[in-house]
Motif scaffolding. Structure first.
Motif, PDB file in Angstrom:
ATOM      1  N   CYS A 273      -1.135   0.463   0.736  1.00 38.00           N
ATOM      2  CA  CYS A 273      -2.387  -0.293   0.854  1.00 38.00           C
ATOM      3  C   CYS A 273      -2.064  -1.622   1.544  1.00 38.00           C
ATOM      4  N   CYS A 276      -2.770  -4.870  -0.922  1.00 33.03           N
ATOM      5  CA  CYS A 276      -1.954  -5.207  -2.095  1.00 33.03           C
ATOM      6  C   CYS A 276      -0.499  -4.766  -1.941  1.00 33.03           C
ATOM      7  N   CYS A 313      -5.929   1.152  -0.826  1.00 28.44           N
ATOM      8  CA  CYS A 313      -6.061   1.831  -2.109  1.00 28.44           C
ATOM      9  C   CYS A 313      -7.540   1.867  -2.482  1.00 28.44           C
ATOM     10  N   HIS A 316      -9.182  -1.542  -3.139  1.00 24.77           N
ATOM     11  CA  HIS A 316      -9.350  -2.392  -1.955  1.00 24.77           C
ATOM     12  C   HIS A 316     -10.246  -1.763  -0.894  1.00 24.77           C
TER      13      HIS A 316
HETATM   14 ZN   LIG Z   1      -4.718  -2.160  -2.759  1.00 27.27          ZN
END
Ligand SMILES: [Zn+2]
Length: 391
Positions: A273, A276, A313, A316
């Motif tokens: 991701c 993050c 992800c 997000h």
């Molecule tokens: Zn993420």
């Protein structure tokens, strides 16, 4: 209802045919015509429907010299100047060649407005037909305009001379003024410059500047339907409706392209991701926890290229799609920022999403820099969403 080119007579005139919202061509005699465009602007056409002494009412240009709707719309759509005599058009494909075709039909879209008090009709053009002596193509106005806007958005990457031509077209359209032969000349000059440029651009068989510009810019070819859906075209246009139905059937079969976009993006980021840094994809035996998010919506731009994607992800992906947390590209670096939409989220929840002004580490990006999110697409997204940032 549509505006049709008069094939006989050789004077390059247009007539109005059919009916729409209860209005017939005869009932619009003496009315003036305005042109709505997908950029949201309404332009005066200086066209009036001249009462018919016999036959179908003609669209008369109030300008001197006369300026007909075919040339007007062709130049707005970045198409070469059409002919005024059908008998002098060319044969065979491609149809789109300077003075090689006529713009034979302008379809009225479902949102076309009739204002009886002002005797004014505002056409929302949905498609145009281009014909030569043997062949014919239909072009969806909305889709073609989106392709032109995608070129505008990438204008910085064009060679200098070409960029100036495209910038002129963009600025002319943005001015919202009535379309004149100035725009026709600008498109003619653009086509000439594109054909005069060095290989490989001059190998283009037609004279449609748009695919050539897309090729220079590396914008993926549009695969979705180019025409509005059949139910928006109407029963009075059986030929164009059939073309549209065919395009939508093909579109159903193109799911494979979407799947390859998703796989390409997730592979480029190795299942990570970008917001993050968590690696939630590409784990054997575990369903992928990262998605390929589009920067510019596929439905609107049809840009299935990795630079238009970000691996995110689930959390997000939501934060990005909801326009809460966005990447900003500045001075060669990408950082994350909350938008004003995030203001009402409580601090501890916000902290789970990330922190504003966070610079994304380069190792979270694809190894190949050419696959990094396109700053131009990001800019375009901010403009489309009218986003403002909190910091
Ligand atoms: Zn993420």
């Amino acid at each position: 209802m549509h505006i049709g080119f008069q094939r006989s007579g050789g004077r390059g005139e247009y007539e109005v045919v059919g009916s729409h919202s209860g209005y017939t061509a005869i009932s619009l005699q003496g009315w003036t015509f305005y042109l709505w465009w997908p950029d949201g602007l309404v332009r005066d056409t200086d066209l009036e429907l001249e009462p018919a002494e016999s036959g179908k009412p003609r669209l008369r240009s109030l300008r001197s010299p006369q300026f007909q709707i075919g040339r007007m719309i062709a130049s707005m759509l970045m198409l070469p100047d059409p002919r005024r005599e059908y008998s002098k058009t060319e044969r065979g494909l491609p149809v789109i060649r300077p003075k090689g075709y006529v713009l034979s039909r302008v379809g009225f879209g479902p949102d076309t407005e009739f204002t009886g008090m002002a005797d004014r009709v505002t056409i929302h053009p949905s498609f145009v037909n281009l014909d030569n002596l043997t062949d014919s193509v239909s072009i969806g106005v909305e889709q073609r305009w989106q392709r032109i806007e995608a070129v505008y958005a990438s204008i910085d990457r064009l060679p200098d001379a070409i960029r100036a031509r495209v910038a002129f077209h963009r600025d002319f359209m943005a001015s919202g003024g009535a379309v004149t032969t100035v725009l026709v000349s600008a498109v003619t000059a653009l086509i000439r410059d594109l054909q005069g440029a060095t290989d490989p651009w001059n190998s283009s068989p037609g004279a449609d500047p748009l695919p050539v510009l897309e090729q220079i810019l590396g914008i993926a070819p549009t695969l979705g339907p180019a025409l509005p859906p059949p139910d928006e075209i109407g029963e009075e246009e059986p030929e164009v409706s059939a073309r549209s139905a065919h395009q939508y059937r093909l579109a159903k079969m193109r799911g494979a392209s979407g799947r390859s976009f998703s796989t390409s993006v997730r592979n480029a980021y190795s299942g990570r991701c970008l917001f993050c840094g968590g690696v939630f994809g590409g784990i054997p035996g575990v369903r992928s926890g990262v998605d390929a998010a589009h920067i510019l919506a596929w439905s609107k731009y049809d840009l299935d290229v990795v630079q238009n994607g970000i691996s995110l992800c689930k959390l997000h992906h939501w934060a990005f799609d909801a326009a809460l947390l966005m990447p900003i590209y500045e001075n060669g670096k990408y950082s994350l920022h909350f938008t004003e939409l995030a203001t009402d989220i409580d601090q501890s929840s916000l902290a789970l999403l990330g922190q504003s002004d966070f610079e994304i580490p380069t190792q979270w990006f694809p190894a190949d820099k050419a696959q990094w999110p396109s700053p131009r697409y990001l800019d375009r997204l901010y403009a489309d969403l009218a986003i403002s940032f909190t910091s």
